[in-house]
Design a protein around this motif. Structure first.
Motif, PDB file in Angstrom:
ATOM      1  N   HIS A  34       1.414  -1.323   0.096  1.00  0.00           N
ATOM      2  CA  HIS A  34       0.148   0.273   0.269  1.00  0.00           C
ATOM      3  C   HIS A  34       1.035   1.452   0.180  1.00  0.00           C
ATOM      4  CE1 HIS A  34      -3.400   2.350   1.052  1.00  0.00           C
ATOM      5  NE2 HIS A  34      -3.084   2.761   2.181  1.00  0.00           N
ATOM      6  N   ASP A  36       0.766   4.901   0.067  1.00  0.00           N
ATOM      7  CA  ASP A  36       0.362   6.478   0.066  1.00  0.00           C
ATOM      8  C   ASP A  36       1.106   7.707  -0.438  1.00  0.00           C
ATOM      9  OD1 ASP A  36      -1.551   6.241   2.103  1.00  0.00           O
ATOM     10  OD2 ASP A  36      -0.025   4.836   3.659  1.00  0.00           O
ATOM     11  N   HIS A  67      -2.369   4.737  -2.773  1.00  0.00           N
ATOM     12  CA  HIS A  67      -4.011   6.048  -2.506  1.00  0.00           C
ATOM     13  C   HIS A  67      -3.383   7.294  -2.473  1.00  0.00           C
ATOM     14  CE1 HIS A  67      -5.154   6.346   1.653  1.00  0.00           C
ATOM     15  NE2 HIS A  67      -5.823   7.261   1.112  1.00  0.00           N
ATOM     16  N   MET A  69      -3.336  10.655  -2.294  1.00  0.00           N
ATOM     17  CA  MET A  69      -3.740  11.882  -1.269  1.00  0.00           C
ATOM     18  C   MET A  69      -3.287  13.313  -2.508  1.00  0.00           C
ATOM     19  SD  MET A  69      -3.561  10.051   2.017  1.00  0.00           S
ATOM     20  CE  MET A  69      -2.384   8.449   1.467  1.00  0.00           C
ATOM     21  N   LEU A 136     -11.743   2.060  -0.123  1.00  0.00           N
ATOM     22  CA  LEU A 136     -10.700   2.310   1.197  1.00  0.00           C
ATOM     23  C   LEU A 136     -11.358   3.516   2.056  1.00  0.00           C
ATOM     24  CD1 LEU A 136      -7.815   2.075   2.343  1.00  0.00           C
ATOM     25  CD2 LEU A 136      -7.225   3.973   1.799  1.00  0.00           C
ATOM     26  N   ASP A 174      -8.158   1.589   6.736  1.00  0.00           N
ATOM     27  CA  ASP A 174      -6.954   2.303   6.685  1.00  0.00           C
ATOM     28  C   ASP A 174      -6.890   3.171   7.950  1.00  0.00           C
ATOM     29  OD1 ASP A 174      -4.720   3.160   5.948  1.00  0.00           O
ATOM     30  OD2 ASP A 174      -4.727   4.426   4.270  1.00  0.00           O
TER      31      ASP A 174
HETATM   32 ZN    ZN Z   1      -3.780   5.119   2.657  1.00  0.00          ZN
END
Ligand code: ZN
Ligand code: DX5
Length: 216
Positions: A34, A36, A67, A69, A136, A174
């Motif tokens: 995973h 980020d 993921h 962001m 998520l 998460d």
């Molecule tokens: Zn994450």
């Protein structure tokens, strides 16, 4: 009991030895790496770079997710497709045309996920639930590892579990996923968990031991 999907939060890994970290996590039985991705704008931090993701990809055949962001993921999603991510999560809070970005991801033959902040309600994203493969659910405000679990998010997890049969997505949690919480949420029906400082990194136990205990 159904198998849990265990995802290693790569922002918590040791970047002095990234290759070793990937191999040890893979040998320990991690299902998904995973990653980020933080742009310092959507969240007040910067983390995992594109180059790091490419290195992770080169060192494993397991699934790699990112993921995102970041602001306007639509403009940058192609970078992560090209980097070889199998699953790409976007935040509806930072995307003007969510379904368009989801279809870009699908057209590239990748899995698409919706990542939702603790204070984003299900009603806001309901129309998109049928479009994605994964949801998520953030149980901390995104940006940092080692935060406290936000209890109010549990009710939303429960509702998303109830809606699963109608929409067919997988639910991954998460943020502050400790072994006890993983056990409880897995019993409730959550499919997967992002493992950061609460269950995997910086422990006295090896990755192997941590993962074995979490699998039960
Ligand atoms: Zn994450
Ligand atoms: C942010 C990250 C984290 C974090 C999880 O999206 O994925 O939430 O690393 O690990 P904890 O909260 O256990 O340190």
């Amino acid at each position: 009991m159904t198998e849990k999907i265990l995802c290693a939060s790569m922002m918590c890994a040791n970047y002095n030895h990234l290759e070793n970290e990937v191999h040890s996590l893979e040998n320990a039985g991690i299902d998904i790496f995973h990653c980020d991705v933080m742009d310092g704008s959507f969240v007040p931090n910067m983390a995992v770079s594109l180059q790091d993701i490419i290195s992770i990809r080169q060192n494993t055949k397991k699934m790699v997710d990112c993921h995102l962001m970041i602001e306007n993921p639509c403009e940058k999603v192609q970078w992560f497709i090209d980097a070889g991510c199998d699953l790409i999560y976007i935040h509806p809070e930072s995307e003007r045309f969510v379904s368009k970005t989801i279809s870009l991801i699908h057209k590239a033959g990748r899995l698409a996920g919706l990542a939702i902040n603790p204070d984003t309600s299900i009603d806001t994203v309901r129309e998109m639930l049928g479009l994605v493969d994964y949801v998520l659910v953030m149980t901390v405000n995104p940006g940092f590892a080692g935060q406290k679990y936000l209890e109010f998010a549990t009710e939303k997890i429960r509702k998303l579990i109830d809606l699963k049969s109608a929409y067919h997505y997988k639910i991954v949690i998460d943020g502050a996923c400790s072994p006890e919480r993983i056990e409880n949420l897995s019993h409730m029906g959550a499919d997967g968990f992002v493992l950061g400082t609460s269950a995997l990194f910086g422990k006295e136990k090896s990755y192997q031991e941590c993962i074995q205990e979490l699998r039960g």
